[in-house]
Scaffold this motif. Structure first.
Motif, PDB file in Angstrom:
ATOM      1  N   SER A  97       0.696  -1.112   0.031  1.00  0.00           N
ATOM      2  CA  SER A  97      -0.027   0.273   0.056  1.00  0.00           C
ATOM      3  C   SER A  97       0.942   1.044   0.049  1.00  0.00           C
ATOM      4  O   SER A  97       0.691   2.305  -0.676  1.00  0.00           O
ATOM      5  N   ASN A  98       1.927   1.348   0.855  1.00  0.00           N
ATOM      6  CA  ASN A  98       2.526   2.533   0.933  1.00  0.00           C
ATOM      7  C   ASN A  98       3.641   2.744  -0.431  1.00  0.00           C
ATOM      8  O   ASN A  98       3.596   3.869  -0.722  1.00  0.00           O
ATOM      9  N   LEU A  99       3.799   1.812  -1.074  1.00  0.00           N
ATOM     10  CA  LEU A  99       4.660   1.720  -2.416  1.00  0.00           C
ATOM     11  C   LEU A  99       3.612   2.509  -3.390  1.00  0.00           C
ATOM     12  O   LEU A  99       4.226   3.458  -4.059  1.00  0.00           O
ATOM     13  N   CYS A 100       2.302   2.233  -3.299  1.00  0.00           N
ATOM     14  CA  CYS A 100       1.451   2.730  -4.297  1.00  0.00           C
ATOM     15  C   CYS A 100       1.376   4.087  -4.125  1.00  0.00           C
ATOM     16  O   CYS A 100       1.017   5.066  -5.177  1.00  0.00           O
ATOM     17  N   MET A 101       1.361   4.725  -2.658  1.00  0.00           N
ATOM     18  CA  MET A 101       1.201   5.946  -2.528  1.00  0.00           C
ATOM     19  C   MET A 101       2.698   6.816  -2.887  1.00  0.00           C
ATOM     20  O   MET A 101       2.545   7.947  -3.442  1.00  0.00           O
ATOM     21  N   GLN A 102       3.560   6.173  -2.708  1.00  0.00           N
ATOM     22  CA  GLN A 102       4.955   6.643  -2.960  1.00  0.00           C
ATOM     23  C   GLN A 102       5.097   7.048  -4.730  1.00  0.00           C
ATOM     24  O   GLN A 102       5.461   8.009  -4.906  1.00  0.00           O
ATOM     25  N   TRP A 103       4.370   6.097  -5.486  1.00  0.00           N
ATOM     26  CA  TRP A 103       4.341   6.386  -6.726  1.00  0.00           C
ATOM     27  C   TRP A 103       3.717   7.664  -7.378  1.00  0.00           C
ATOM     28  O   TRP A 103       4.230   8.151  -8.273  1.00  0.00           O
ATOM     29  N   LEU A 104       2.896   8.085  -6.411  1.00  0.00           N
ATOM     30  CA  LEU A 104       2.199   9.281  -6.913  1.00  0.00           C
ATOM     31  C   LEU A 104       2.999  10.490  -6.904  1.00  0.00           C
ATOM     32  O   LEU A 104       2.780  11.649  -7.233  1.00  0.00           O
ATOM     33  N   GLY A 105       4.020  10.428  -6.041  1.00  0.00           N
ATOM     34  CA  GLY A 105       5.196  11.602  -6.109  1.00  0.00           C
ATOM     35  C   GLY A 105       6.222  11.303  -6.608  1.00  0.00           C
ATOM     36  O   GLY A 105       7.148  12.012  -6.517  1.00  0.00           O
ATOM     37  N   ASP A 106       6.348  10.319  -7.686  1.00  0.00           N
ATOM     38  CA  ASP A 106       7.487   9.946  -8.438  1.00  0.00           C
ATOM     39  C   ASP A 106       7.914  11.306  -9.340  1.00  0.00           C
ATOM     40  O   ASP A 106       6.969  12.009  -9.741  1.00  0.00           O
ATOM     41  N   ALA A 107       8.992  11.474  -9.347  1.00  0.00           N
ATOM     42  CA  ALA A 107       9.578  12.448 -10.409  1.00  0.00           C
ATOM     43  C   ALA A 107       9.212  12.211 -11.564  1.00  0.00           C
ATOM     44  O   ALA A 107       9.309  13.164 -12.651  1.00  0.00           O
ATOM     45  N   ARG A 154      -4.751  25.350 -10.872  1.00  0.00           N
ATOM     46  CA  ARG A 154      -6.116  26.026 -10.959  1.00  0.00           C
ATOM     47  C   ARG A 154      -6.923  25.408 -12.358  1.00  0.00           C
ATOM     48  O   ARG A 154      -7.861  25.120 -12.408  1.00  0.00           O
ATOM     49  N   PHE A 155      -5.862  25.669 -13.231  1.00  0.00           N
ATOM     50  CA  PHE A 155      -6.685  25.124 -14.524  1.00  0.00           C
ATOM     51  C   PHE A 155      -6.915  23.632 -14.738  1.00  0.00           C
ATOM     52  O   PHE A 155      -7.714  23.077 -15.404  1.00  0.00           O
ATOM     53  N   ASN A 156      -5.897  23.011 -14.060  1.00  0.00           N
ATOM     54  CA  ASN A 156      -6.494  21.411 -13.911  1.00  0.00           C
ATOM     55  C   ASN A 156      -7.534  21.020 -12.933  1.00  0.00           C
ATOM     56  O   ASN A 156      -8.353  19.972 -13.264  1.00  0.00           O
ATOM     57  N   VAL A 157      -7.870  22.132 -12.082  1.00  0.00           N
ATOM     58  CA  VAL A 157      -9.127  22.041 -11.265  1.00  0.00           C
ATOM     59  C   VAL A 157     -10.286  22.187 -12.440  1.00  0.00           C
ATOM     60  O   VAL A 157     -11.305  21.269 -12.372  1.00  0.00           O
ATOM     61  N   ALA A 158     -10.379  23.126 -13.103  1.00  0.00           N
ATOM     62  CA  ALA A 158     -11.284  23.132 -14.166  1.00  0.00           C
ATOM     63  C   ALA A 158     -11.553  21.936 -15.122  1.00  0.00           C
ATOM     64  O   ALA A 158     -12.381  21.479 -15.396  1.00  0.00           O
ATOM     65  N   LYS A 159     -10.277  21.571 -15.595  1.00  0.00           N
ATOM     66  CA  LYS A 159     -10.469  20.282 -16.361  1.00  0.00           C
ATOM     67  C   LYS A 159     -10.846  19.142 -15.506  1.00  0.00           C
ATOM     68  O   LYS A 159     -11.701  18.309 -16.057  1.00  0.00           O
ATOM     69  N   SER A 160     -10.659  19.106 -14.407  1.00  0.00           N
ATOM     70  CA  SER A 160     -11.087  17.994 -13.428  1.00  0.00           C
ATOM     71  C   SER A 160     -12.584  18.167 -13.515  1.00  0.00           C
ATOM     72  O   SER A 160     -13.443  16.984 -13.582  1.00  0.00           O
ATOM     73  N   PHE A 161     -13.294  19.495 -13.041  1.00  0.00           N
ATOM     74  CA  PHE A 161     -14.612  19.270 -13.150  1.00  0.00           C
ATOM     75  C   PHE A 161     -15.506  19.155 -14.477  1.00  0.00           C
ATOM     76  O   PHE A 161     -16.473  18.753 -14.686  1.00  0.00           O
ATOM     77  N   THR A 198      -2.955  14.679  -6.921  1.00  0.00           N
ATOM     78  CA  THR A 198      -4.223  14.615  -6.106  1.00  0.00           C
ATOM     79  C   THR A 198      -5.266  14.725  -7.025  1.00  0.00           C
ATOM     80  O   THR A 198      -6.167  14.165  -7.025  1.00  0.00           O
ATOM     81  N   LEU A 199      -5.158  15.961  -7.804  1.00  0.00           N
ATOM     82  CA  LEU A 199      -6.329  16.076  -8.697  1.00  0.00           C
ATOM     83  C   LEU A 199      -6.380  14.985  -9.627  1.00  0.00           C
ATOM     84  O   LEU A 199      -7.486  14.318  -9.768  1.00  0.00           O
ATOM     85  N   PHE A 200      -5.202  14.532 -10.394  1.00  0.00           N
ATOM     86  CA  PHE A 200      -5.539  13.490 -11.327  1.00  0.00           C
ATOM     87  C   PHE A 200      -6.108  12.313 -10.743  1.00  0.00           C
ATOM     88  O   PHE A 200      -6.936  11.664 -11.346  1.00  0.00           O
ATOM     89  N   ALA A 201      -5.423  11.792  -9.351  1.00  0.00           N
ATOM     90  CA  ALA A 201      -6.019  10.397  -8.730  1.00  0.00           C
ATOM     91  C   ALA A 201      -7.365  10.681  -8.426  1.00  0.00           C
ATOM     92  O   ALA A 201      -8.309   9.770  -8.462  1.00  0.00           O
ATOM     93  N   LEU A 202      -7.818  11.659  -7.752  1.00  0.00           N
ATOM     94  CA  LEU A 202      -9.316  12.068  -7.355  1.00  0.00           C
ATOM     95  C   LEU A 202     -10.336  12.003  -8.449  1.00  0.00           C
ATOM     96  O   LEU A 202     -11.388  11.161  -8.663  1.00  0.00           O
ATOM     97  N   THR A 203      -9.747  12.509  -9.670  1.00  0.00           N
ATOM     98  CA  THR A 203     -10.510  12.572 -10.916  1.00  0.00           C
ATOM     99  C   THR A 203     -10.890  11.099 -11.614  1.00  0.00           C
ATOM    100  O   THR A 203     -11.930  10.746 -12.108  1.00  0.00           O
ATOM    101  N   THR A 204      -9.718  10.588 -11.371  1.00  0.00           N
ATOM    102  CA  THR A 204      -9.728   8.871 -11.710  1.00  0.00           C
ATOM    103  C   THR A 204     -10.609   8.085 -10.927  1.00  0.00           C
ATOM    104  O   THR A 204     -11.511   7.380 -11.375  1.00  0.00           O
TER     105      THR A 204
END
Length: 597
Positions: free
Chosen positions: A450-460, A543-550, A507-513
């Motif tokens: 589980s922790n590995l999956c979260m680490q990948w969200l911040g990968d370079a 901010r513009f990714n917020v708009a794209k997310s909505f 976070t935006l990408f993950a929540l939208t998915t």
């Protein structure tokens, strides 16, 4: 002033059937100096033919095209392809023979791809001929090409015997076999290569008696040719012959040839044998496999050339399925143990892809005893490709030895690879996590991965972050919404306040998915409020990714269970973003507002 030829006359500026393009323009393009224009005109020959009508197409257009054979290879290739579908434009099958002359000329040009396409079109046209047309028009063409002075016409002729063989009289079939045999013994290697390539097609057409009497001697001759480029092509013919013969007949007629091919002095021939070993083994039957081919296959697996061993490794599970378990343990497994440490990473990568296929054949106990150590060694291989290949096939092992042993023996190596410095290795791990999770179970996953999956969200690396968000969605589908709500979503929401903007973006990408697979309640109570909070982020990209997310969430937000969420808080947020000082933010906010209407 010179007299105009029929094709030089202006066909009254005839429009094409779509009413879009004057035929005269297309005719001019066929004679233009610009290659691209000539190519465009050839691609639209059907348009010209429809406008001219079948009679003028036969009498003017086809002869004109025949005179245009001296052109760039690209144009000739297009012409050879178009003529293969031209039967309807010349008046149907009764007049299809008029297309043979230009294609015959194309079949004799120097460029190989043009000749091959011409042969393909000639074969296609021959299918619409009646037996009378075959004898009157097609066979003379085959004979002319077969006796051509230049080797190019003879190579093309090799591909024209099989298409019409079964529609000829017995007497003509005898002639065709004799003509083909002459090509098989041609002085030019290129012609013999073409004959060897087309031999398997002839084998599928002739009777068994004629196969043994006429084609087997040709096959034997080609298999002993002094050119390895000819010999390697006889492997396909061997398989075709074996499918026709009985097992005793195969032993009588093919055994020595198989031995010779397996130990051929050219690695290219041995490579072809290795690549086709399973297909060849199935064709010759169980008896020959047990008596001869097990040892022959071991010989191929131990070949001195890495390319041959690479091809042989791909055949391991397929060939092993043809023999009993004891034979696998006694003959194949020692070779596999050697290949695991092969000097060539290409051999090891090929083995890693296919070695897991042995697990179902060996059973649980033998897999644990003999294969597990090899899997672990491959998982620690220095080459990323080797590690990736073994990981992608672990589900086969799990089905045999069970999840407990898999987790104890292999998961430590998988966890290590999940943090590999090579991003492609990490990406491959991510793509296999949902599959592993379904086998490992929820408790083990939560504890170990589980922790590995979260680490990948911040990968370079962006590709890793993108794959990590898709991974969360797949995991939610595996373990359920309640699990995601309890385990994953809280950790994602924490990232929304991270100082690093990449985490907030992810976070935006993950929540939208995730919104695509969770309940409306989770969307309303957890996802929408977090996205709205991020609309005030100081970074314009956020901010513009917020708009794209909505904009992406709009179909979900329209659901009755979400009440007035879309027209209330979401629309208010988008209106605010629509007045943002950043032009990109305003653009995407405007698009989202349109989608929300």
């Amino acid at each position: 002033m010179a007299e105009a030829t029929p094709m030089d006359t202006d066909p009254q500026q005839t429009e094409n059937p779509d009413g879009m393009y004057p035929i005269a323009v297309l005719l001019d393009e066929l004679k233009h100096d610009d290659v691209s224009l000539r190519l465009n005109a050839v691609r639209r020959l059907g348009t010209i033919a429809l406008a001219l009508g079948v009679e003028r197409t036969r009498e003017e257009l086809v002869p004109f095209l025949d005179e245009s054979i001296d052109d760039e290879d690209e144009v000739l290739l297009a012409l050879a392809e178009e003529l293969g579908s031209f039967v309807e434009y010349v008046g149907g099958p009764a007049y299809a023979h008029v297309l043979l002359l230009p294609l015959e000329n194309l079949a004799a040009v120097e460029e190989t791809v043009v000749r091959d396409k011409a042969v393909e079109s000639l074969s296609k046209i021959s299918t619409v001929f009646s037996p009378g047309q075959v004898e009157e028009h097609f066979l003379p063409l085959v004979k002319r090409l077969s006796s051509g002075d230049w080797f190019t016409s003879r190579t093309s002729a090799c591909g024209l015997y099989a298409p019409v063989y079964d529609r000829c009289t017995p007497a003509i079939r005898d002639e065709l076999r004799k003509g083909f045999s002459v090509l098989c013994r041609d002085d030019t290697p290129m012609v013999r290569r073409a004959a060897a390539t087309n031999l398997s097609k002839m084998i599928g057409k002739v009777s068994k008696d004629h196969l043994i009497a006429d084609l087997l001697p040709l096959f034997n001759g080609l298999s002993q040719d002094d050119q390895d480029s000819v010999r390697l092509l006889t492997v396909e013919a061997l398989i075709a012959i074996a499918k026709v013969l009985s097992a005793p007949e195969s032993k009588t007629h093919l055994l020595q040839v198989m031995r010779n091919l397996c130990s051929d002095k050219s690695w290219r021939v041995r490579y072809m044998v290795a690549e086709k070993f399973v297909e060849m083994s199935k064709a010759v039957g169980d008896v020959l496999v047990r008596e001869e081919l097990i040892l022959a296959y071991v010989h191929v697996l131990k070949d001195s050339e890495a390319e041959v061993r690479t091809a042989a490794a791909t055949q391991i599970p397929g060939f092993s399925a043809l023999i009993d378990r004891d034979a696998i343990l006694r003959n194949i497994l020692p070779c596999v143990q050697t290949l695991v440490s092969d000097a060539s990473q290409h051999v090891r990568a090929s083995l890693a892809t296919h070695i897991t296929g042995l697990a179902p054949l060996l059973g649980k106990d033998n897999t644990i005893e003999h294969l597990l150590p090899l899997f672990l060694q491959l998982l620690k291989d220095e080459a990323p490709e080797v590690r990736l290949n073994i990981i992608s096939k672990l589900d086969l092992v799990n089905n045999v030895i069970g999840i407990e042993l898999l987790s104890q023996s292999l998961l430590p190596a998988i966890v290590e690879l999940a943090e590999d410095k090579q991003w492609r290795v990490r990406l491959a791990i991510i793509e296999n996590i949902p599959l592993l999770a379904s086998h490992l179970g929820q408790d083990f996953f939560d504890e170990k991965l589980s922790n590995l999956c979260m680490q990948w969200l911040g990968d370079a690396v962006f590709s890793i972050r993108e794959a990590a968000t898709a991974n969360l969605r797949k995991l939610t589908e595996v373990f359920g919404v309640d699990w995601a709500k309890r385990t994953i979503i809280p950790k994602v929401l924490e990232l929304s306040s991270n100082q690093n903007y990449l985490y907030r973006m992810t976070t935006l990408f993950a929540l939208t998915t995730l919104a695509q697979v969770v309940t409306p309640e989770v969307v309303k109570d957890l996802i929408v409020p977090t996205v709205i909070t991020l609309s005030a982020d100081p970074i314009p990209n956020i901010r513009f990714n917020v708009a794209k997310s909505f904009e992406q969430l709009t179909p979900i937000l329209r659901k009755p269970e979400l009440g007035n969420t879309l027209n209330g808080d979401v629309r208010g947020t988008l209106n605010k973003l629509n007045e943002d000082p950043d032009v990109d933010v305003r653009y995407y906010a405007h698009r989202a507002l349109i989608a929300a209407q």
